[in-house]
Design a protein around this motif. Structure first.
Motif, PDB file in Angstrom:
ATOM      1  N   HIS A 187      -3.301 -15.735  11.531  1.00 26.29           N
ATOM      2  CA  HIS A 187      -3.923 -16.999  11.130  1.00 26.29           C
ATOM      3  C   HIS A 187      -4.891 -16.904   9.956  1.00 26.29           C
ATOM      4  O   HIS A 187      -5.201 -17.920   9.339  1.00 26.29           O
ATOM      5  CB  HIS A 187      -4.660 -17.619  12.319  1.00 26.29           C
ATOM      6  CG  HIS A 187      -3.770 -17.869  13.491  1.00 26.29           C
ATOM      7  ND1 HIS A 187      -2.829 -18.870  13.514  1.00 26.29           N
ATOM      8  CD2 HIS A 187      -3.652 -17.219  14.674  1.00 26.29           C
ATOM      9  CE1 HIS A 187      -2.173 -18.837  14.662  1.00 26.29           C
ATOM     10  NE2 HIS A 187      -2.650 -17.844  15.381  1.00 26.29           N
ATOM     11  N   CYS A 188      -5.399 -15.716   9.666  1.00 27.97           N
ATOM     12  CA  CYS A 188      -6.483 -15.599   8.681  1.00 27.97           C
ATOM     13  C   CYS A 188      -6.110 -14.821   7.428  1.00 27.97           C
ATOM     14  O   CYS A 188      -6.995 -14.409   6.679  1.00 27.97           O
ATOM     15  CB  CYS A 188      -7.703 -14.960   9.338  1.00 27.97           C
ATOM     16  SG  CYS A 188      -8.348 -15.928  10.703  1.00 27.97           S
ATOM     17  N   GLY A 189      -4.841 -14.592   7.203  1.00 26.65           N
ATOM     18  CA  GLY A 189      -4.423 -13.935   5.984  1.00 26.65           C
ATOM     19  C   GLY A 189      -4.309 -12.432   6.114  1.00 26.65           C
ATOM     20  O   GLY A 189      -4.385 -11.862   7.198  1.00 26.65           O
ATOM     21  N   TYR A 190      -4.122 -11.784   4.966  1.00 28.65           N
ATOM     22  CA  TYR A 190      -3.912 -10.347   4.882  1.00 28.65           C
ATOM     23  C   TYR A 190      -5.038  -9.744   4.048  1.00 28.65           C
ATOM     24  O   TYR A 190      -5.457 -10.324   3.038  1.00 28.65           O
ATOM     25  CB  TYR A 190      -2.572 -10.039   4.230  1.00 28.65           C
ATOM     26  CG  TYR A 190      -1.373 -10.750   4.856  1.00 28.65           C
ATOM     27  CD1 TYR A 190      -1.370 -11.153   6.189  1.00 28.65           C
ATOM     28  CD2 TYR A 190      -0.250 -11.020   4.091  1.00 28.65           C
ATOM     29  CE1 TYR A 190      -0.273 -11.787   6.752  1.00 28.65           C
ATOM     30  CE2 TYR A 190       0.862 -11.652   4.646  1.00 28.65           C
ATOM     31  CZ  TYR A 190       0.844 -12.038   5.970  1.00 28.65           C
ATOM     32  OH  TYR A 190       1.919 -12.675   6.527  1.00 28.65           O
ATOM     33  N   TYR A 191      -5.501  -8.568   4.456  1.00 25.61           N
ATOM     34  CA  TYR A 191      -6.645  -7.918   3.806  1.00 25.61           C
ATOM     35  C   TYR A 191      -6.276  -6.494   3.433  1.00 25.61           C
ATOM     36  O   TYR A 191      -5.673  -5.775   4.233  1.00 25.61           O
ATOM     37  CB  TYR A 191      -7.855  -7.919   4.750  1.00 25.61           C
ATOM     38  CG  TYR A 191      -8.251  -9.312   5.154  1.00 25.61           C
ATOM     39  CD1 TYR A 191      -9.158 -10.039   4.402  1.00 25.61           C
ATOM     40  CD2 TYR A 191      -7.669  -9.922   6.268  1.00 25.61           C
ATOM     41  CE1 TYR A 191      -9.497 -11.336   4.757  1.00 25.61           C
ATOM     42  CE2 TYR A 191      -8.009 -11.215   6.628  1.00 25.61           C
ATOM     43  CZ  TYR A 191      -8.920 -11.921   5.870  1.00 25.61           C
ATOM     44  OH  TYR A 191      -9.244 -13.205   6.217  1.00 25.61           O
ATOM     45  N   PHE A 192      -6.681  -6.077   2.245  1.00 24.74           N
ATOM     46  CA  PHE A 192      -6.355  -4.757   1.722  1.00 24.74           C
ATOM     47  C   PHE A 192      -7.654  -4.106   1.281  1.00 24.74           C
ATOM     48  O   PHE A 192      -8.352  -4.632   0.414  1.00 24.74           O
ATOM     49  CB  PHE A 192      -5.363  -4.889   0.566  1.00 24.74           C
ATOM     50  CG  PHE A 192      -4.144  -5.674   0.960  1.00 24.74           C
ATOM     51  CD1 PHE A 192      -3.064  -5.054   1.557  1.00 24.74           C
ATOM     52  CD2 PHE A 192      -4.104  -7.049   0.786  1.00 24.74           C
ATOM     53  CE1 PHE A 192      -1.958  -5.784   1.966  1.00 24.74           C
ATOM     54  CE2 PHE A 192      -2.998  -7.793   1.185  1.00 24.74           C
ATOM     55  CZ  PHE A 192      -1.915  -7.159   1.776  1.00 24.74           C
ATOM     56  N   LEU A 193      -7.985  -2.957   1.912  1.00 25.31           N
ATOM     57  CA  LEU A 193      -9.276  -2.312   1.660  1.00 25.31           C
ATOM     58  C   LEU A 193      -9.084  -0.832   1.373  1.00 25.31           C
ATOM     59  O   LEU A 193      -8.141  -0.211   1.882  1.00 25.31           O
ATOM     60  CB  LEU A 193     -10.170  -2.438   2.901  1.00 25.31           C
ATOM     61  CG  LEU A 193     -10.394  -3.830   3.419  1.00 25.31           C
ATOM     62  CD1 LEU A 193      -9.885  -3.936   4.836  1.00 25.31           C
ATOM     63  CD2 LEU A 193     -11.848  -4.152   3.362  1.00 25.31           C
ATOM     64  N   ALA A 194     -10.015  -0.266   0.626  1.00 25.72           N
ATOM     65  CA  ALA A 194     -10.034   1.186   0.439  1.00 25.72           C
ATOM     66  C   ALA A 194     -10.238   1.828   1.807  1.00 25.72           C
ATOM     67  O   ALA A 194     -11.040   1.353   2.616  1.00 25.72           O
ATOM     68  CB  ALA A 194     -11.153   1.573  -0.514  1.00 25.72           C
ATOM     69  N   SER A 195      -9.505   2.894   2.102  1.00 27.78           N
ATOM     70  CA  SER A 195      -9.566   3.507   3.432  1.00 27.78           C
ATOM     71  C   SER A 195     -10.691   4.524   3.579  1.00 27.78           C
ATOM     72  O   SER A 195     -10.999   4.932   4.702  1.00 27.78           O
ATOM     73  CB  SER A 195      -8.233   4.176   3.763  1.00 27.78           C
ATOM     74  OG  SER A 195      -7.932   5.190   2.834  1.00 27.78           O
TER      75      SER A 195
END
Length: 105
Positions: free
Chosen positions: A71-79
């Motif tokens: 419901h809230c989208g996709y998130y891409f972060l440095a690991s």
């Protein structure tokens, strides 16, 4: 980029995830891909993010973590410095003895 857009660098990982979990060949996600799991990301400073109806993928080559939510989208972060915890919702019925209910009244 809209909140449900998958960047090209993540497309193959998403396709593989769908293959592994659904046995299907597609490059997009559907509502039933999310199931009853939640994802908690913990950061080095003690803060965290919590996502319901979500799953997480990690790409060591990209040094990224991706969280996909229904419901809230996709998130891409440095690991770097991110701890990932995946939680599965498990529900079960526990019968309540009528005698116990009467005793509580």
């Amino acid at each position: 980029m809209n909140p449900h857009e998958i960047p090209a660098r993540w497309m193959e990982a998403v396709r593989q995830h769908v293959r592994d979990t659904r046995g299907e060949e597609r490059g997009h996600l559907l509502a039933y891909d999310f199931g009853d799991t939640s994802v908690r990301l913990a950061f080095e400073d003690g803060s965290y993010a919590f996502f319901r109806d979500a799953f997480c993928l990690r790409d060591e080559a990209l040094r990224e973590v991706a969280v996909f939510t229904e419901h809230c989208g996709y998130y891409f972060l440095a690991s770097d410095g991110v701890e990932v915890e995946v939680l599965e919702t498990v529900s079960h019925h526990v019968p309540v003895d009528e005698y116990e209910l009467a005793a509580d009244e």
